[in-house]
Every structure is written in structure tokens, then in C-alpha cells.
Write an enzyme that holds these catalytic residues in place. Structure first.
Site, short mmCIF file in Angstrom:
data_model
loop_
_atom_site.label_atom_id
_atom_site.label_comp_id
_atom_site.label_asym_id
_atom_site.label_seq_id
_atom_site.Cartn_x
_atom_site.Cartn_y
_atom_site.Cartn_z
N GLU A 185 15.93 6.70 -0.91
CA GLU A 185 16.06 6.93 -2.35
C GLU A 185 15.00 7.31 -2.81
O GLU A 185 14.08 6.36 -2.88
CB GLU A 185 16.67 5.73 -2.97
N LYS A 219 9.55 -5.73 1.49
CA LYS A 219 8.33 -5.43 1.01
C LYS A 219 8.35 -4.98 -0.34
O LYS A 219 8.48 -3.73 -0.50
CB LYS A 219 7.18 -4.67 2.18
N CYS A 261 13.70 7.11 -11.60
CA CYS A 261 13.81 8.23 -10.78
C CYS A 261 14.98 9.35 -11.36
O CYS A 261 15.10 10.23 -10.80
CB CYS A 261 14.20 7.82 -9.25
N GLU A 271 7.59 15.87 -10.56
CA GLU A 271 8.26 14.77 -10.86
C GLU A 271 7.19 14.19 -12.15
O GLU A 271 6.04 13.65 -11.62
CB GLU A 271 8.57 13.67 -10.03
P1 NAP Z 1 5.49 4.79 -3.65
O1 NAP Z 1 4.12 5.00 -3.99
O2 NAP Z 1 6.23 5.66 -2.65
O3 NAP Z 1 5.61 3.10 -3.37
C1 NAP Z 1 7.01 2.94 -2.97
C2 NAP Z 1 7.07 1.64 -1.98
O4 NAP Z 1 6.18 2.10 -0.78
C3 NAP Z 1 5.84 0.60 -2.59
O5 NAP Z 1 6.32 -0.61 -1.77
C4 NAP Z 1 4.66 0.91 -1.77
O6 NAP Z 1 3.76 -0.32 -1.60
C5 NAP Z 1 5.12 1.35 -0.35
N1 NAP Z 1 4.29 2.30 0.38
C6 NAP Z 1 3.43 2.94 0.04
N2 NAP Z 1 2.56 3.59 0.91
C7 NAP Z 1 3.35 3.32 2.07
C8 NAP Z 1 3.32 3.43 3.58
N3 NAP Z 1 2.41 4.54 3.89
N4 NAP Z 1 4.06 2.81 4.51
C9 NAP Z 1 4.91 1.63 3.85
N5 NAP Z 1 5.12 1.52 2.61
C10 NAP Z 1 4.29 2.31 1.50
O7 NAP Z 1 6.33 4.98 -5.06
P2 NAP Z 1 6.34 4.18 -6.19
O8 NAP Z 1 5.08 4.98 -7.07
O9 NAP Z 1 6.26 2.75 -6.11
O10 NAP Z 1 7.69 4.68 -7.13
C11 NAP Z 1 7.91 5.77 -7.93
C12 NAP Z 1 8.51 6.88 -6.94
O11 NAP Z 1 9.82 6.06 -6.66
C13 NAP Z 1 9.00 7.87 -7.79
O12 NAP Z 1 8.90 9.07 -7.11
C14 NAP Z 1 10.66 7.60 -7.81
O13 NAP Z 1 11.29 8.70 -8.30
C15 NAP Z 1 11.12 6.91 -6.97
N6 NAP Z 1 12.30 5.96 -7.05
C16 NAP Z 1 13.32 6.48 -6.54
C17 NAP Z 1 14.66 5.77 -6.89
C18 NAP Z 1 15.87 6.33 -6.24
O14 NAP Z 1 16.74 5.66 -6.24
N7 NAP Z 1 16.13 7.54 -5.77
C19 NAP Z 1 14.44 4.57 -7.56
C20 NAP Z 1 13.35 4.22 -8.04
C21 NAP Z 1 12.09 4.85 -7.89
P3 NAP Z 1 2.40 -0.45 -2.65
O15 NAP Z 1 3.19 -0.85 -3.94
O16 NAP Z 1 1.89 -1.65 -2.05
O17 NAP Z 1 1.62 0.75 -2.44
#
Ligand code: NAP
Length: 496
Positions: free
Chosen positions: A268, A192, A302, A399
């Protein structure tokens, strides 16, 4: 503020393979709409124009995808490592053949400069190639037995159906980093992607189809309401593993939800990377490293530098050189080859960043560069430098996920290690010094999964990527990356 380059997205190059642009989900080898035909908009962050509408699926369709992946697992898990490896090699080649098309789709929906998108497609492909090779090396052990009449061996088997949830900041590589080891191990997978960037995931599905993977082995579910999909993934006992990349907040929710069916989880999550410049560092190299690790993808990675610590003795020189270099960065459309910084993902991100700058200034930080939203470029925020930041400020604890570089002064090694570790996160960290003993001491002292020493660029397929503390668990890439998708089974053979 950096120079601004504008470009009309309509002037983008023609696609080599138009079949890569899809607007439906991919389940069991078919391109499917939502049962209720609902869709959601995919917006170009450069100018907020509509790129296309994509199918918005829900829990019901997700259940069907899980059933299909479960059926496909019965045969996929029985294929030889060589068969899986050969299909992955085909997929790798296709991703490289259509590199420019994939990069263009990525820039359109995500905004990053084309040069970075091409880099991401190559980086993403490198995971497919690497795990195509690793597929053939999932060795077990023979273990000296505890009894003369017994022999002990271990075998490794795929965990089963995997569900992956991925973010928008690396719409290709965050997916290939999961699907490549999963498929290599013999698992089937349902992805997803983030709702802002579903097109790169669907383009990857088009390549999987072209490569000839069996039906149901790889599936993509696009959705406007992530929670519904996440609820089904986590509650369905047919799913044996969740691999998530995204925010710590959502990661914690998913971990809690996985408890009822005791799934394996890989997380991650977010970071708050320190970037430390010691008094004996090569300052010019540190400036280049800080720019690379701070402003890549407009600060939306990230592993982005989040707090720059500079030793008192070189503070003024570093701030001066860093400011001169940052001032030269060019903002604009990602499709323009001259652009170095594209837009943030949306208006909310700009407002968050702007609020953080204002809050920091009200708390006593000094604004050195940027700090003003740009007229007529709604989703852009200029590279911004704040000095005199301290550990009490909100920006120190958050962050940032955007183009702000906060600089903090320090005096000694123990103090800076303590400040660097003063966060619940533990993903990437960086430091610059020419003292080899300090390299060991500081590397060992930093509570982070990854440490860059005299470099701001650490991501590579061949090294284990992952965090400690609230930045997650599990490792992606490298020889360890397969472990998350394999179970170790121990056989005790008696009566010998
Ligand atoms: P996010 O809001 O957590 O969303 C990530 C994914 O989770 C998206 O596909 C989102 O879908 C989905 N999601 C949101 N709420 C959910 C729920 N209740 N149940 C299931 N899935 C859900 O993060 P983001 O804003 O896209 O990305 C930024 C974050 O990712 C930052 O904190 C960054 O540090 C982290 N990140 C970490 C790494 C690593 O390798 N450690 C790499 C890249 C990014 P929708 O888009 O449809 O809401």
C-alpha cells in the site's frame, strides 16, 4: 492563514487504563528491551517535547521474534475459525472500551486532532470486527471434475508467518487493517511500526495481551533503524509474507529484497490523487469534499487530494468559495477540541512543503492563501492554496503529503482524464458531476484503485482499499482483504 489555538499537553485527560503506555517491544507475550539496551526518543510533533524513550531492537531480536511466531503458527493455524473470531471480537471490544485513551496516545505522538484520532481508533476497530466475522467465511470450492473418476476441491490455508511494516500517518488503523485479516486467517504476525509512532502499536499489543491471544501470535518490534528489521524480515525464509504500507521508494526496495525468498507481498504505497470538479457539479459540495480529502491529518494521508482540477467555466467561483472555507480552518494542538489542523510530523516535512510552495511560485503558480511558515510553531504549515498550476510543475508530479492545495484549470473531459492519469501513481481519485453518463465514463477512464464520485471520503472497512501502478498491489479491508493472507490449495481426489 487559519486561527491558531494553543494548548498545554499537560492538561490532557487522565488515562482510563495506564497499562496502555508501553516503552518496550512485545515478543512472544513478553515486554522486551533491546539486547544492548538501546532506546530512541518519541517526540510530540506539536511542540517537539519528549514523550518517552522506546526500546530500539535490531536484526538479532527480530530473528528471535520470527522464530517465536513460527512456533506459535504451529498451533494458531490449527485453531478453529470460531476461536480466532472470538478472540478478535474481544480485541475489538477492548479497542472500543479504551477509545479515548488510544486516541490521546495517537494525538500525542502523531499530532492529528483528537476528533480525527477518535475516528481513526473506531475505523481501526472496525477492521478487527469485520475480520472477526470474515474468519468464519473462508470457504473453498468444489469444481466440476475433468475426469469421471476424479473430484476436485479447493481449501484455503494461512500463508504462515507475516511481517508487517507500517507508517506514522495512521498509527492504529494501518496496523489493524493488516493484523485483523492475518490473525483471522490463522497467520501469526510481527509488526514494525514507524519510529515516530511506536506507542499506538504498543498500546495495541497491550490490548492483545489483555484479550488473551496465545504467546507469539502477535508481536511488535520497535526500532530506530528500520533497515535492519526490514533486511531480516525480507531475507528470513521463515517469513512467508510481507505486508507494507508506506512510501513507494521503500516499497520498491522491500519488493526487490523479497525476490530472493519469493515471498508474497502486499504493498500500500504513495498516491497523487486528482480531484476533478466538472462544470455541472454542485460547487458547494465539491468545496466541502475538497477540504475533507485535502486537509484531513494536515494533508498527510495517502488518499489525500493532491491536484484539484476545476473546469474553466466555474474556476473563479470554485477558487473563491474554496479559499473562504479554507481560511476558516483552525490550527493548533491536536488535544484541543477546536483544532481542525494539527502539526506536520516534523520539521523536515515543513521544510519540504515550504520548498514545494516556493518552487511552484517560481514556476508561475499564484499564491492565493498561506505559504508562510508560522513563528513559534515550528512543525506547523498553514493551509495553502496555489492557483494557475500546470502539469509541468514539480508540485503536479510529487506526492505533497502536507497542507497545500494546487488548483489546475481544464476545458474538456478527455483532457482532464489524460492529465489525471499522467502520474506513475494510482491510488485514490475523486470527481464531482451531476451527469450520470459522465460518472460512468470518467470512473472507467481513471487509472486508480479507488474512485470517489461526489464525495471526498471513501475509506471504509467494507470496501477494498488499494492502488494500481506504483501505488501498490493487494487490497485491504472488504471481503477481498483475507485473500492476501490465504493460500488456495487444490485437492484432486482420484480412484472414485
Ligand atoms: P516510509 O518512509 O516508507 O516509512 C514507512 C515504514 O517503512 C516505516 O515503518 C519506516 O520505518 C519503514 N522503513 C523505512 N525504510 C525502510 C527499510 N529500508 N526497510 C524496512 N522498513 C523501512 O513512509 P512514511 O513516511 O512513514 O509514510 C508516508 C508514505 O506512506 C506516503 O508515501 C503515503 O502515501 C504512504 N501511505 C500509503 C498508504 C496506503 O494505504 N496506500 C497508507 C498510508 C501511507 P521508520 O519510521 O523507522 O523509518
Amino acid at each position: 492563514m487559519g486561527e491558531i489555538v494553543k494548548m498545554d499537553i499537560q492538561n490532557s485527560n487522565e488515562m482510563k487504563f495506564n497499562g496502555l503506555l508501553k516503552d518496550k517491544s512485545f515478543i512472544n507475550g513478553d515486554w522486551v528491551s533491546a539486547d544492548d539496551k538501546s532506546t530512541f526518543e518519541v517526540i510530540n510533533p506539536f511542540d517537539n517535547s519528549l514523550i518517552t524513550n522506546v526500546a530500539s531492537l535490531g536484526g538479532q531480536e527480530t530473528r528471535r521474534a520470527i522464530d517465536c511466531a513460527t512456533e506459535a503458527f504451529k498451533t494458531w493455524s490449527k485453531t478453529t475459525a470460531e476461536e480466532r473470531s472470538n478472540l478478535l471480537k474481544k480485541l475489538y471490544q477492548l479497542q472500543m472500551d479504551y477509545l479515548d485513551d488510544l486516541a490521546q496516545i495517537l494525538t500525542l505522538e502523531q499530532g492529528k486532532p483528537l476528533k480525527e484520532s477518535r475516528g481513526e481508533i473506531k475505523y481501526g476497530a472496525s477492521f478487527i470486527e469485520w475480520f472477526a466475522e470474515e474468519a468464519r467465511r473462508t470457504y473453498g470450492d468444489t469444481i466440476p471434475s475433468h475426469g469421471v473418476d476424479k473430484r476436485i476441491i479447493t481449501i484455503k490455508q494461512p500463508v504462515g508467518v507475516v511481517a508487517a511494516i507500517t507508517p506514522w500517518n495512521f498509527p492504529n488503523a494501518m496496523i489493524t487493517r493488516k493484523i485483523a485479516p492475518a490473525l483471522a486467517a490463522g497467520c501469526t504476525i510481527i509488526v514494525k511500526p514507524a519510529k515516530q509512532t511506536p506507542l499506538s502499536a504498543l498500546a495495541l499489543a497491550a490490548l492483545v495481551e489483555k484479550a488473551g491471544f496465545p504467546k507469539g501470535v502477535f508481536n511488535v518490534i520497535t526500532a530506530n533503524t528500520a533497515r535492519e528489521i526490514g533486511d531480516e524480515f525480507t531475507s528470513n525464509s521463515l517469513v512467508r509474507k510481507i505486508s507494507f504500507t508506506g512510501s513507494t521508494k521503500v516499497g520498491k526496495t522491500l519488493m526487490r529484497q523479497c525476490a530472493d525468498t519469493v515471498k508474497k507481498v502486499s504493498m500500500e504505497l504513495g498516491g497523487n490523487a486528482p480531484f476533478i470538479v466538472f462544470e455541472d457539479a454542485n460547487i458547494d459540495n465539491a468545496v466541502s469534499g475538497a477540504i475533507a480529502s485535502k486537509f484531513r491529518n494536515a494533508g498527510q494521508t495517502c488518499v489525500c487530494t493532491n491536484r484539484i482540477f476545476v473546469h474553466d467555466k466555474i474556476y473563479e467561483t470554485f477558487v473563491d468559495k474554496f479559499t473562504k472555507a479554507v481560511r476558516k480552518l483552525k490550527l493548533g494542538s491536536g488535544l484541543d477540541e477546536k483544532t481542525e489542523i494539527g502539526p506536520l510530523i516534523n520539521k523536515d516535512a515543513v521544510e519540504f512543503i515550504d520548498g514545494l510552495v516556493k518552487k511552484s511560485v517560481s514556476e508561475g503558480a499564484e499564491l492565493i492563501l498561506g505559504g508562510q511558515q508560522i513563528d513559534n510553531m515550528e512543525n506547523f504549515y498553514p493551509p495553502t492554496i496555489l492557483s494557475n498550476v500546470n502539469s509541468d510543475m514539480e508540485i503536479f508530479k510529487n506526492e505533497i503529503f502536507g497542507s497545500i492545495a494546487p488548483i489546475i484549470k481544464f476545458n474538456d473531459e478527455a483532457e482532464v482524464i489524460r492529465m489525471a492519469n499522467d502520474t506513475p501513481f494510482g491510488l485514490a481519485s475523486y470527481f464531482y458531476t451531476n451527469d450520470y453518463a459522465k460518472i460512468w465514463r470518467v470512473s472507467e477512464g481513471l487509472e486508480y484503485g479507488m474512485v470517489g464520485v461526489n464525495t471526498g471520503m471513501i475509506s471504509t472497512t467494507v470496501a477494498p482499499f488499494g492502488g494500481v501502478k506504483e501505488s501498490g498491489n493487494g487490497r485491504e479491508g472488504s471481503k477481498y482483504g483475507m485473500d492476501d493472507y490465504l493460500e488456495i490449495k487444490y485437492l484432486c481426489i482420484g480412484g472414485i
